[in-house]
Scaffold this active site. Sequence first.
Site, short mmCIF file in Angstrom:
data_model
loop_
_atom_site.label_atom_id
_atom_site.label_comp_id
_atom_site.label_asym_id
_atom_site.label_seq_id
_atom_site.Cartn_x
_atom_site.Cartn_y
_atom_site.Cartn_z
N HIS A 1 35.57 38.48 38.72
CA HIS A 1 35.60 37.52 39.84
C HIS A 1 34.45 36.51 39.78
CE1 HIS A 1 38.42 40.30 41.70
NE2 HIS A 1 38.57 39.48 42.72
N TYR B 1 38.29 46.95 44.60
CA TYR B 1 38.13 48.28 44.03
C TYR B 1 36.63 48.67 43.99
CZ TYR B 1 42.91 48.82 42.04
OH TYR B 1 44.25 48.99 41.85
N CYS C 1 31.77 41.18 36.18
CA CYS C 1 32.88 41.31 37.13
C CYS C 1 33.72 40.07 36.92
CB CYS C 1 32.36 41.38 38.56
SG CYS C 1 33.70 41.28 39.78
N1 DGL Z 1 37.31 41.99 39.21
C1 DGL Z 1 36.82 43.31 39.34
C2 DGL Z 1 35.77 43.60 38.29
O1 DGL Z 1 35.75 42.97 37.25
C3 DGL Z 1 36.25 43.76 40.65
C4 DGL Z 1 36.87 43.39 41.89
C5 DGL Z 1 36.94 44.47 42.91
O2 DGL Z 1 35.91 44.94 43.41
O3 DGL Z 1 38.07 44.82 43.18
O4 DGL Z 1 34.98 44.49 38.48
#
Ligand code: DGL
Length: 274
Positions: A192, A41, A190
Amino acid sequence: MSGPIGVFDSGYGGLTVLKEFVQRMPHWDYLYLGDNARAPYGPRSFESVYEYTLECVEWLFGQGCPLVILACNTASAKALRTIQQKDLPGMDPALRVLGVIRPTTEVIGNYSATGNVGILGTAGTVISGSYPIEIERFFPGTRVYQEACPMWVPLVENDEYDKPGADYFVQQHLTTLLAQGNIDTLLLACTHYPLLLPKIKQYIPDGIQVLSQGSLVAESLKGYLERHPEMEAKLSRNASQTFVTTDSTTDFDTHASRFFGRPVHSVHLDLSAG
Ligand code: DGL
């Protein structure tokens, strides 16, 4: 009628948050939805992130979740406010959606002695300005330095996070960010990024602490449920975790265990099927 806590992310990252929820509050039922088919996203427009996030939130509500946590910074930054202000009022008034930015920004100042905080996030999160704005509300005067790391999510999603190729991108963004100020606290903004933590630690000087959000968000949810017994009463408690992905379940199950720390068996969801 009671239902599970919905946990949403664009892909796998939210599992680092769900893991902390389960550790602290194992008794609840959780329904995790990863929109892997449309991840990442981070580089997407406000409109797309809002549209996708709303669709996923509505699906989780449709499954009986009274409460949905956007375990994704990008979705929290670009979609949460609109969903809360524009969409929720037209739905069942008891439904709630919470994000990960507020639980983080309301405590982050407590970790920094210098008042210089570094934010590492997706382009979407950084461009939204959500972190500087929210931190200023809770800890006025804090200097917030941001760095967008567009390659980090793809590195994590493609299992390259612990391989030599990741070193270049990790070092590059940390060097740029740390050159900006006397930062003593770095936030992985984030969900991830916790998988990159061992590499991140290799490229920062001693004395800089790195915060992952999972534990902060889990503590905040615990407090929220204590303050909101009316919501707590709507949550089912069979200690179950259900995983749903909009993409391949084989891929999801292979990758997800690295984020969640335990084997994961997912179910496929085709959102276009209505
Ligand atoms: N896990 C998402 C976040 O905390 C981002 C991952 C994505 O770019 O989809 O921003």
